[in-house]
Write an enzyme that holds these catalytic residues in place. Structure first.
Site, PDB file in Angstrom:
ATOM      1  N   LYS A   1       2.829  -4.008   2.548  1.00 30.75           N
ATOM      2  CA  LYS A   1       2.653  -3.913   4.010  1.00 30.75           C
ATOM      3  C   LYS A   1       3.259  -5.112   4.740  1.00 30.75           C
ATOM      4  CE  LYS A   1      -1.388  -1.023   3.191  1.00 30.75           C
ATOM      5  NZ  LYS A   1      -2.859  -0.906   3.186  1.00 30.75           N
TER       6      LYS A   1
ATOM      7  N   TYR B   1      -8.415  -7.966   3.668  1.00 32.91           N
ATOM      8  CA  TYR B   1      -9.460  -7.035   4.103  1.00 32.91           C
ATOM      9  C   TYR B   1     -10.606  -7.827   4.715  1.00 32.91           C
ATOM     10  CZ  TYR B   1      -6.758  -4.849   0.380  1.00 32.91           C
ATOM     11  OH  TYR B   1      -5.739  -4.442  -0.427  1.00 32.91           O
TER      12      TYR B   1
ATOM     13  N   TYR C   1       4.357   6.159   3.014  1.00 31.43           N
ATOM     14  CA  TYR C   1       3.358   5.102   2.764  1.00 31.43           C
ATOM     15  C   TYR C   1       2.991   5.028   1.275  1.00 31.43           C
ATOM     16  CZ  TYR C   1      -1.336   3.021   2.781  1.00 31.43           C
ATOM     17  OH  TYR C   1      -2.436   2.246   2.505  1.00 31.43           O
TER      18      TYR C   1
ATOM     19  N   VAL D   1      -4.615  -3.570  -3.895  1.00 35.53           N
ATOM     20  CA  VAL D   1      -5.587  -3.093  -4.874  1.00 35.53           C
ATOM     21  C   VAL D   1      -5.023  -2.989  -6.298  1.00 35.53           C
ATOM     22  CG1 VAL D   1      -7.139  -1.887  -3.287  1.00 35.53           C
ATOM     23  CG2 VAL D   1      -5.239  -0.662  -4.311  1.00 35.53           C
TER      24      VAL D   1
ATOM     25  N   SER E   1      -0.911  -2.803  -1.298  1.00 31.96           N
ATOM     26  CA  SER E   1      -0.906  -3.284   0.092  1.00 31.96           C
ATOM     27  C   SER E   1      -0.044  -4.508   0.333  1.00 31.96           C
ATOM     28  CB  SER E   1      -2.332  -3.587   0.547  1.00 31.96           C
ATOM     29  OG  SER E   1      -2.965  -2.409   0.931  1.00 31.96           O
TER      30      SER E   1
HETATM   31  N1  GLU Z   1      -2.192   2.619  -1.302  1.00 33.58           N
HETATM   32  C1  GLU Z   1      -3.502   2.047  -1.190  1.00 33.58           C
HETATM   33  C2  GLU Z   1      -4.374   2.905  -0.289  1.00 33.58           C
HETATM   34  O1  GLU Z   1      -3.930   3.394   0.670  1.00 33.58           O
HETATM   35  C3  GLU Z   1      -3.369   0.654  -0.683  1.00 33.58           C
HETATM   36  C4  GLU Z   1      -4.674  -0.035  -0.620  1.00 33.58           C
HETATM   37  C5  GLU Z   1      -4.583  -1.497  -0.800  1.00 33.58           C
HETATM   38  O2  GLU Z   1      -3.845  -2.037  -1.616  1.00 33.58           O
HETATM   39  O3  GLU Z   1      -5.315  -2.143  -0.060  1.00 33.58           O
HETATM   40  O4  GLU Z   1      -5.530   3.118  -0.514  1.00 33.58           O
END
Ligand code: GLU
Length: 311
Positions: A69, A245, A193, A263, A66
């Site tokens: 992002k 989060y 993604y 994650v 993430s």
């Molecule tokens: N590719 C992971 C997912 O979509 C990213 C989640 C993350 O790092 O928060 O679950």
């Protein structure tokens, strides 16, 4: 502080983290990530004066997940500007990163660009006018440019592993498609993604890639404006409020700088006007953020007296 002082701070933190028994749990829902050795810890700081200081496993590439992002948001804002905010909100979610409940209440408009649903919308924007392969290439090249490093790569095994098991993301994307908030076939936006989440970088490379945010939107090596200073501030505001989060409030309280976690156990932190910081330790805490990475950033911010709230 001199470079030698910062080196000592980082070495002390790395030594302390190496010895800690409470390392959290690696993410298991993406099978490739479950194989990563929990005993690793790395940290790197790219100071605005050009110094790059690192300690621990700072040269081992990890799955940025993430953290990517931040970069796709930057690209999407560059493409469609503030109209992005018609399709994605700017509020912390208070829910897990892959929650579907909130999306129903809010009619397919995700709370923010960093939860999975919001990030898939952002990716859908980056994909517009391209083939998926071109969009993936554009994202990778952008990160390589920011870090001044063409060796940064996509771990295809991680992307395939997530693609094979990402049922929850498929549900989110299809649900948003039903509201018209995903404009491509959901599997195409998701394919892009998964690939940008699977970009592998070391702490050193990630700290370098984050420099533009610490430099008011400018790429320090070329002086090139990546985003305006105002946009850099706003991306940092979203990192602070939404970057961890439903642990974002606690991170702001404990660390006090904008940060984005993934994650894979990485966190990119930004100290505007001072430095870009990357930490990595693959074990996660109960909010899905790097257990030791969060502790290390708290210690670093304290030692350096870094906080966006400092008087
Ligand atoms: N590719 C992971 C997912 O979509 C990213 C989640 C993350 O790092 O928060 O679950």
């Amino acid at each position: 502080m001199t470079a030698a002082d910062i080196e000592t701070v980082l070495a002390d933190i790395a030594a302390e983290m190496a010895a800690r028994p409470d390392r959290g749990e690696v993410a298991t829902y993406i099978p490739q990530l479950a194989k990563v050795d929990v005993d690793q810890f790395g940290i790197a700081v790219a100071m605005n004066d050009g110094q790059l200081i690192a300690s621990g496993d700072a040269d081992i590439p990890f799955s940025i997940q993430s953290v990517s992002k931040v970069f796709t948001l930057t690209l999407a804002l560059g493409k469609i500007g503030d109209t992005l905010w018609k399709r994605v909100g700017r509020e912390p979610s208070g829910n897990p990163f892959n929650s579907i409940v909130q999306l129903e209440h809010e009619h397919g408009i995700p709370r923010n660009p960093f939860i999975n649903a919001g990030a898939v919308v952002v990716t859908d924007v980056v994909l517009a006018g391209h083939e998926p392969r071109e969009a993936i290439g554009e994202i990778l090249r952008f990160i390589q440019f920011l870090a001044d490093d063409e060796t940064i790569y996509i771990d295809r095994e991680v992307a395939a592993s997530e693609q094979a098991t990402g049922y929850r993301n498929v549900a989110l994307a299809n649900y948003m498609r039903s509201f018209g908030n995903i404009t491509h076939a959901p599997e195409l936006s998701l394919g892009v993604y998964y690939h940008h989440c699977a970009i592998a970088m070391s702490c050193r490379q990630l700290a370098l890639a984050g420099r533009f945010l610490a430099h008011g939107g400018r790429h320090p090596a070329t002086g090139h404006s990546v985003v305006s200073a105002e946009r850099a501030r706003r991306i940092c505001a979203l990192m602070l409020t939404c970057g961890h989060y439903d642990g974002s409030g606690d991170f702001a309280f404990r660390v006090g700088i904008p940060g984005k976690s993934g994650v894979g156990g990485g966190i990119l932190g930004v100290v505007p006007g001072e430095a870009s910081v990357a930490v990595w330790s693959p074990g996660l805490n109960s909010s899905g953020n790097s257990q030791l990475g969060s502790i290390a950033l708290e210690k670093l911010a304290k030692a350096m007296n870094w906080s966006i709230f400092a008087a």
